[in-house]
Write a protein that holds these residues in place. Structure first.
Motif, PDB file in Angstrom:
ATOM      1  N   ILE A  22       0.399  -1.347  -0.001  1.00 44.23           N
ATOM      2  CA  ILE A  22       0.003   0.242  -0.321  1.00 44.23           C
ATOM      3  C   ILE A  22       0.163   1.432  -0.375  1.00 44.23           C
ATOM      4  O   ILE A  22       1.902   1.677   0.231  1.00 44.23           O
ATOM      5  CB  ILE A  22      -0.835  -0.029   1.045  1.00 44.23           C
ATOM      6  CG1 ILE A  22      -1.991  -1.212   1.130  1.00 44.23           C
ATOM      7  CG2 ILE A  22      -1.966   1.606   1.502  1.00 44.23           C
ATOM      8  CD1 ILE A  22      -2.843  -0.783   0.369  1.00 44.23           C
ATOM      9  N   GLY A  23       1.132   2.372  -1.516  1.00 43.16           N
ATOM     10  CA  GLY A  23       1.075   3.391  -0.815  1.00 43.16           C
ATOM     11  C   GLY A  23       2.482   3.353  -1.910  1.00 43.16           C
ATOM     12  O   GLY A  23       3.374   4.652  -2.063  1.00 43.16           O
ATOM     13  N   GLU A  24       2.857   2.344  -2.415  1.00 39.04           N
ATOM     14  CA  GLU A  24       4.141   1.995  -3.439  1.00 39.04           C
ATOM     15  C   GLU A  24       3.727   2.708  -4.753  1.00 39.04           C
ATOM     16  O   GLU A  24       2.795   3.183  -5.360  1.00 39.04           O
ATOM     17  CB  GLU A  24       4.384   0.589  -3.964  1.00 39.04           C
ATOM     18  CG  GLU A  24       5.375   0.882  -4.408  1.00 39.04           C
ATOM     19  CD  GLU A  24       5.819  -0.595  -4.795  1.00 39.04           C
ATOM     20  OE1 GLU A  24       6.374  -1.620  -6.200  1.00 39.04           O
ATOM     21  OE2 GLU A  24       5.139  -1.928  -4.657  1.00 39.04           O
ATOM     22  N   ALA A  25       4.733   3.491  -4.947  1.00 39.36           N
ATOM     23  CA  ALA A  25       4.566   4.321  -5.950  1.00 39.36           C
ATOM     24  C   ALA A  25       4.859   3.526  -7.574  1.00 39.36           C
ATOM     25  O   ALA A  25       5.580   2.412  -7.270  1.00 39.36           O
ATOM     26  CB  ALA A  25       5.984   6.084  -6.203  1.00 39.36           C
ATOM     27  N   LEU A  26       3.763   3.808  -8.685  1.00 36.16           N
ATOM     28  CA  LEU A  26       4.051   2.962  -9.709  1.00 36.16           C
ATOM     29  C   LEU A  26       4.088   4.150 -10.970  1.00 36.16           C
ATOM     30  O   LEU A  26       3.676   5.099 -10.398  1.00 36.16           O
ATOM     31  CB  LEU A  26       2.392   1.727 -10.253  1.00 36.16           C
ATOM     32  CG  LEU A  26       1.608   1.232  -8.808  1.00 36.16           C
ATOM     33  CD1 LEU A  26       0.214   1.621  -9.076  1.00 36.16           C
ATOM     34  CD2 LEU A  26       2.583   0.483  -8.799  1.00 36.16           C
ATOM     35  N   GLU A  27       4.348   3.065 -12.191  1.00 38.34           N
ATOM     36  CA  GLU A  27       4.593   3.671 -13.448  1.00 38.34           C
ATOM     37  C   GLU A  27       3.511   2.666 -14.055  1.00 38.34           C
ATOM     38  O   GLU A  27       3.943   1.832 -14.927  1.00 38.34           O
ATOM     39  CB  GLU A  27       6.490   3.748 -13.517  1.00 38.34           C
ATOM     40  CG  GLU A  27       6.995   4.182 -12.845  1.00 38.34           C
ATOM     41  CD  GLU A  27       8.501   4.092 -13.621  1.00 38.34           C
ATOM     42  OE1 GLU A  27       8.664   2.774 -14.045  1.00 38.34           O
ATOM     43  OE2 GLU A  27       9.727   5.037 -12.935  1.00 38.34           O
ATOM     44  N   VAL A  28       2.868   3.347 -15.435  1.00 37.60           N
ATOM     45  CA  VAL A  28       1.313   3.041 -15.845  1.00 37.60           C
ATOM     46  C   VAL A  28       2.033   2.735 -17.236  1.00 37.60           C
ATOM     47  O   VAL A  28       2.422   4.639 -17.731  1.00 37.60           O
ATOM     48  CB  VAL A  28       0.341   3.830 -15.307  1.00 37.60           C
ATOM     49  CG1 VAL A  28      -1.225   2.926 -16.144  1.00 37.60           C
ATOM     50  CG2 VAL A  28       0.152   3.631 -14.170  1.00 37.60           C
ATOM     51  N   GLY A  29       1.872   2.252 -17.952  1.00 42.01           N
ATOM     52  CA  GLY A  29       1.571   2.269 -19.239  1.00 42.01           C
ATOM     53  C   GLY A  29       3.515   2.556 -19.794  1.00 42.01           C
ATOM     54  O   GLY A  29       4.073   3.256 -18.570  1.00 42.01           O
ATOM     55  N   PRO A  30       3.225   3.212 -21.168  1.00 44.22           N
ATOM     56  CA  PRO A  30       4.661   2.976 -21.855  1.00 44.22           C
ATOM     57  C   PRO A  30       4.940   4.173 -21.402  1.00 44.22           C
ATOM     58  O   PRO A  30       6.127   4.457 -21.956  1.00 44.22           O
ATOM     59  CB  PRO A  30       4.846   3.033 -23.609  1.00 44.22           C
ATOM     60  CG  PRO A  30       2.436   2.279 -23.531  1.00 44.22           C
ATOM     61  CD  PRO A  30       2.348   2.328 -21.950  1.00 44.22           C
ATOM     62  N   ALA A  31       4.174   5.234 -21.110  1.00 42.99           N
ATOM     63  CA  ALA A  31       4.779   7.004 -20.908  1.00 42.99           C
ATOM     64  C   ALA A  31       4.879   6.655 -18.955  1.00 42.99           C
ATOM     65  O   ALA A  31       5.497   7.781 -19.207  1.00 42.99           O
ATOM     66  CB  ALA A  31       2.977   7.532 -21.123  1.00 42.99           C
ATOM     67  N   ARG A  32       4.926   5.135 -18.343  1.00 45.99           N
ATOM     68  CA  ARG A  32       5.377   5.914 -17.533  1.00 45.99           C
ATOM     69  C   ARG A  32       4.688   6.621 -16.710  1.00 45.99           C
ATOM     70  O   ARG A  32       5.155   7.711 -15.633  1.00 45.99           O
ATOM     71  CB  ARG A  32       7.342   5.831 -17.396  1.00 45.99           C
ATOM     72  CG  ARG A  32       7.516   4.746 -17.945  1.00 45.99           C
ATOM     73  CD  ARG A  32       8.971   4.872 -17.598  1.00 45.99           C
ATOM     74  NE  ARG A  32       9.509   4.812 -16.714  1.00 45.99           N
ATOM     75  CZ  ARG A  32      10.732   4.529 -17.111  1.00 45.99           C
ATOM     76  NH1 ARG A  32      11.893   5.809 -17.390  1.00 45.99           N
ATOM     77  NH2 ARG A  32      11.475   4.851 -15.163  1.00 45.99           N
ATOM     78  N   LEU A  33       3.429   6.926 -16.250  1.00 45.29           N
ATOM     79  CA  LEU A  33       2.238   8.417 -16.006  1.00 45.29           C
ATOM     80  C   LEU A  33       2.871   7.309 -14.575  1.00 45.29           C
ATOM     81  O   LEU A  33       2.660   6.351 -14.158  1.00 45.29           O
ATOM     82  CB  LEU A  33       1.017   7.971 -16.297  1.00 45.29           C
ATOM     83  CG  LEU A  33       0.636   8.282 -17.456  1.00 45.29           C
ATOM     84  CD1 LEU A  33      -0.601   8.123 -17.961  1.00 45.29           C
ATOM     85  CD2 LEU A  33       1.286   9.611 -18.129  1.00 45.29           C
ATOM     86  N   PRO A  34       2.800   8.492 -13.584  1.00 44.37           N
ATOM     87  CA  PRO A  34       3.289   8.618 -11.587  1.00 44.37           C
ATOM     88  C   PRO A  34       1.474   8.312 -11.401  1.00 44.37           C
ATOM     89  O   PRO A  34       0.870   8.459 -11.713  1.00 44.37           O
ATOM     90  CB  PRO A  34       3.077   9.610 -11.379  1.00 44.37           C
ATOM     91  CG  PRO A  34       3.039  10.470 -12.457  1.00 44.37           C
ATOM     92  CD  PRO A  34       3.078   9.746 -13.832  1.00 44.37           C
ATOM     93  N   GLY A  35       1.783   6.981 -10.389  1.00 42.68           N
ATOM     94  CA  GLY A  35       0.443   6.194  -9.869  1.00 42.68           C
ATOM     95  C   GLY A  35       0.667   5.246  -7.762  1.00 42.68           C
ATOM     96  O   GLY A  35       1.689   5.761  -7.909  1.00 42.68           O
ATOM     97  N   GLU A  36      -0.288   5.433  -7.561  1.00 44.47           N
ATOM     98  CA  GLU A  36      -0.659   4.922  -6.310  1.00 44.47           C
ATOM     99  C   GLU A  36      -0.966   3.820  -5.929  1.00 44.47           C
ATOM    100  O   GLU A  36      -2.097   3.883  -6.295  1.00 44.47           O
ATOM    101  CB  GLU A  36       0.223   5.911  -5.337  1.00 44.47           C
ATOM    102  CG  GLU A  36      -0.074   6.011  -4.514  1.00 44.47           C
ATOM    103  CD  GLU A  36      -0.377   7.197  -3.311  1.00 44.47           C
ATOM    104  OE1 GLU A  36       0.656   7.323  -1.797  1.00 44.47           O
ATOM    105  OE2 GLU A  36      -1.344   7.667  -3.997  1.00 44.47           O
ATOM    106  N   VAL A  37      -0.457   2.766  -5.291  1.00 47.45           N
ATOM    107  CA  VAL A  37      -1.338   1.787  -4.805  1.00 47.45           C
ATOM    108  C   VAL A  37      -2.237   2.344  -3.662  1.00 47.45           C
ATOM    109  O   VAL A  37      -1.968   2.933  -2.526  1.00 47.45           O
ATOM    110  CB  VAL A  37      -0.771   0.757  -4.733  1.00 47.45           C
ATOM    111  CG1 VAL A  37      -1.379  -0.793  -4.188  1.00 47.45           C
ATOM    112  CG2 VAL A  37       0.494   0.257  -5.471  1.00 47.45           C
TER     113      VAL A  37
END
Length: 573
Positions: free
Chosen positions: A24-39
Motif C-alpha cells: 500500500i502506498g507504493e509508487a507506480l509507473e503506468v503504461g509506456p508513458a510511465r505515468l505516475p500512480g500509487e497503490v
C-alpha cells in the motif's frame, strides 16, 4: 521489480492483476508513458491504484510497474523561488532552481552525527539553508566536501552508520509525501505569528506552528487575504498551494507573486516562496496528493530551522477530489457524499503543523492556514465542520461585509481563536499588559452592536436610549478605524504590533472619554460631530510605521476635544 496488468480502468482509478509483491502506498509507473500512480488498495491477486496524470488512451492489458518505494518528492535548495505542480514537478515555463550551489562545511571527517544533523551551510541569497542528514541516517563522517560550489547532484558527504552501511549525502533528499518528517520535540504554541492584520493579531491570533481555517463563499476575499498573509506574516518561507482552484484565480496568483517585493529585504518575495499550482482541470488524484506534497515541502524547510507558513487554497477542492476517487472505488459515502474517512484525512494534514525542536537542534515551526469554500457560504457543511475540530483558529469570512467593501471581511461574531489566552505575556512584553482584557472588551462591544442594530431596524436608531446610541457610535469606530484594513493601501496594508497597540489604546480612550461626556450631559449627536472622530477613523491611513510619535499628539488632541465637550455639557446642564 513487480509488475501488474490493467484489468479495468475508470478515470484516475485502475484495477490490475498482480505479478509480484506490492505494498500500500507504493509508487507506480503506468503504461509506456510511465505515468505516475500509487497503490491504494490490495485484494487477493488484484491491486487498485490512482493515477496522477490524464489516463486517456490507457486500456486493459497495459502493464503497470512497481517502483518498490512510496510516492516521494525531491526536497532541496532548488525549490525556493519556483512554481511546481501537485507532485513537485517544475512547470514547463518555470524550470526548477539553480544547477549549482555553494557550501560551507560544518563538520569534519571522523565526527559522529545524529540523524538529521546539519553537515554544511548552503551559501546564497534567501533564507539560510543547510545540507542535512536524512531523518533516518546518522553515523560517522568519512568524507566531507571542502568549501566550494557543487552541482545539485553532487555527493557532498559520506556517512557510515553503526551497522556499517555507507550513505552518500547530497543537496537533495527524497521523502514520502504522506509520512510526516520526524522531530526531536514538539513545543508549546505560546508565540503568535504576527500577520500585520489588526483583526487577526489583536482579536483572533494564530500561533507559530498553529492551524487556522479560513472559510468563505465566492467573492469574500479568501485568496486576497492569503496573498496578504503570505507577504506580511513573519514567516521565513511561504508555501502556497493552489489545490483545485479555478484557472483564472491561479493565473492571478502566478502573475502577482513574482512581482511582489519582500517588505523585509526589498528583494522579490519569490526568493522565499514556493508555489504549488494544481488547477481544477488537472487530474483529481494529483489534486488529492498536492496538499501532502505542500506539507512535506513545509516540513523540509522547518527542519532547516526556519519558520514556515503554508497557505492551502482550498481544502474544499481537495475534499471533492477525495470524494470523486472514493466514489470510483465504490466506497460507501458518508455525509454529503464525502468518504467516511474525511475527518481523519483532514486531521493527518493539519496535525503536520507544529512548533518544534528539529533533529538538528534548532527551534522552528510550520503554520498551516487552510481556506475552505463552503457551498453557498454554509459553515455547517462537512469540510468546514470537520476542519474546525483540528484548527484552533476560525476566521469566518462574511459575504455581507465583503459586498460592503469591508476588508478583511472577517465576521468577528463568527470567528474565534482558542489560542489567544496564551499570548498575553507576549503582548505584555511589548508594552500592553492589558491586551487580553482589551480584546475581550472589543468583542463584547461588537456583540452589543449586533444586538442593537437588530433593535434599531425595528424602532430606528434615534429612538434608542443615548447610552445605546453611543454604543453603536463606538462600535462603528472600532470597525472603521481598527478592523478595516486595505491590502492595497501603501500605508495601512501592514500594521506592526507597536502601531496596533497605539491605535487600540486611542480607540479605547475615546470610548472612555465619550462615556464620561455622555454622563455629563453631552448628546450622542454632539459626540459624532467632533472632528477628532473623523481623524480617528482615518488614523490607519494617516499615521504610518515611521510616524508612531504622532500618536502622542493625537492623544493630546483627543483629550482636549472630549474635555471641552464634557465641560460644555456640564455648563449646559
Amino acid at each position: 521489480m513487480s509488475e501488474a496488468e490493467i484489468s479495468w480502468i475508470g478515470g484516475p482509478v485502475l484495477h490490475a492483476r498482480i505479478d509480484g509483491p506490492f505494498v500500500i502506498g507504493e509508487a507506480l509507473e503506468v503504461g509506456p508513458a510511465r505515468l505516475p500512480g500509487e497503490v491504494i488498495r490490495l485484494k487477493g491477486d488484484e491491486l487498485v491504484a490512482q493515477v496522477y496524470e490524464d489516463t486517456t488512451g490507457l486500456r486493459p492489458g497495459i502493464r503497470v510497474a512497481g517502483t518498490g518505494r512510496p510516492l516521494s518528492v525531491p526536497l532541496g535548495p532548488g525549490l525556493l523561488g519556483h512554481i511546481f505542480d501537485g507532485l513537485l514537478r517544475p512547470l514547463e515555463s518555470h524550470r526548477a532552481g539553480a544547477a549549482e550551489f555553494g557550501i560551507h562545511p560544518l563538520v569534519a571527517a571522523g565526527e559522529t552525527l545524529a540523524a538529521g544533523a546539519a553537515v554544511a551551510t548552503i551559501l546564497g541569497p534567501g533564507p539560510r539553508q543547510s545540507v542535512l542528514l536524512p531523518p533516518d541516517v546518522g553515523g560517522t563522517v568519512e568524507r566531507i566536501a571542502p568549501e566550494g560550489t557543487y552541482p545539485v547532484a553532487a555527493n557532498l558527504c559520506t556517512v557510515r552508520t553503526a551497522a556499517g552501511r555507507v550513505h552518500d549525502i547530497g543537496f537533495v533528499q527524497h521523502w514520502p509525501v504522506r509520512r510526516p518528517r520526524p522531530v526531536a520535540e514538539r513545543l508549546p504554541l505560546d508565540q503568535p505569528m504576527i500577520t500585520g492584520q489588526r483583526i487577526l493579531d489583536m482579536l483572533f491570533p494564530i500561533a507559530r506552528g498553529g492551524r487556522a481555517v479560513l472559510p468563505g463563499g465566492f467573492g469574500t476575499g479568501k485568496t486576497i487575504l492569503q496573498e496578504t498573509l503570505a507577504k506580511w506574516c513573519d514567516a521565513d518561507v511561504i508555501v502556497y498551494v493552489g489545490c483545485g482552484e479555478r484557472g483564472n484565480e491561479m493565473a492571478e496568483v502566478l502573475h502577482e507573486f513574482p512581482r511582489l517585493a519582500d517588505p523585509r529585504s526589498g528583494r522579490p518575495l519569490m526568493e522565499r516562496t514556493i508555489i504549488i499550482a494544481n488547477t481544477s482541470d488537472k487530474p483529481v488524484a494529483a489534486r488529492e496528493a498536492s496538499i501532502y506534497t505542500a506539507a512535506s515541502v513545509g516540513e523540509y524547510f522547518r527542519d532547516q530551522g526556519l519558520h514556515v507558513a503554508l497557505m492551502a487554497d482550498s481544502t474544499s477542492r481537495w475534499a471533492e477530489a477525495l470524494r470523486e476517487v472514493s466514489g470510483r472505488l465504490g466506497e460507501l459515502p458518508g455525509e454529503a457524499g464525502y468518504p467516511a474517512y474525511l475527518g481523519s484525512r483532514l486531521a493527518e494534514f493539519y496535525e503536520r503543523a507544529a512548533r518544534v525542536t528539529t533533529l538538528a537542534g534548532t527551534q522552528a515551526s510550520l503554520t498551516i492556514i487552510g481556506a475552505v469554500s463552503p457551498s453557498a457560504g454554509d459553515f455547517s457543511e462537512p469540510v468546514t465542520t470537520h476542519t474546525k475540530r483540528y484548527a484552533r483558529c476560525f476566521w469566518g469570512l462574511d459575504r455581507e461585509r465583503a459586498q460592503a467593501r469591508f476588508y478583511p471581511a472577517l465576521n468577528p461574531l463568527l470567528s474565534y481563536s482558542e489560542e489567544a489566552s496564551r499570548f498575553a505575556s507576549w503582548w505584555a512584553a511589548r508594552g500592553n499588559p492589558d491586551w487580553f482584557a482589551q480584546r475581550g472588551r472589543l468583542l463584547i462591544l461588537l456583540e452589543a452592536q449586533a444586538n442593537l442594530e437588530r433593535m434599531a431596524r425595528i424602532v430606528g436608531k434615534d429612538a434608542l436610549p443615548p447610552q445605546q446610541q453611543l454604543t453603536l457610535i463606538c462600535a462603528e469606530l472600532v470597525n472603521e478605524a481598527f478592523l478595516r484594513q486595505s491590502a492595497f493601501s501603501p500605508i495601512d496594508r501592514y500594521c506592526s504590533p507597536e502601531r496596533q497597540i497605539l491605535m487600540l489604546n486611542l480607540i479605547l480612550r475615546f470610548i472612555d472619554l465619550a462615556d464620561g461626556a455622555l454622563e455629563a450631559g453631552a448628546s450622542p449627536q454632539a459626540i459624532t460631530e467632533l472632528p477628532i472622530l473623523r481623524r480617528l477613523q482615518r488614523m490607519g491611513e494617516d499615521i504610518g510605521e515611521s510616524e508612531l510619535d504622532r500618536f502622542a499628539e493625537f492623544g493630546a488632541a483627543l483629550d482636549g476635544d472630549l474635555a471641552a465637550l464634557k465641560e460644555r455639557a456640564s455648563h449646559a446642564a
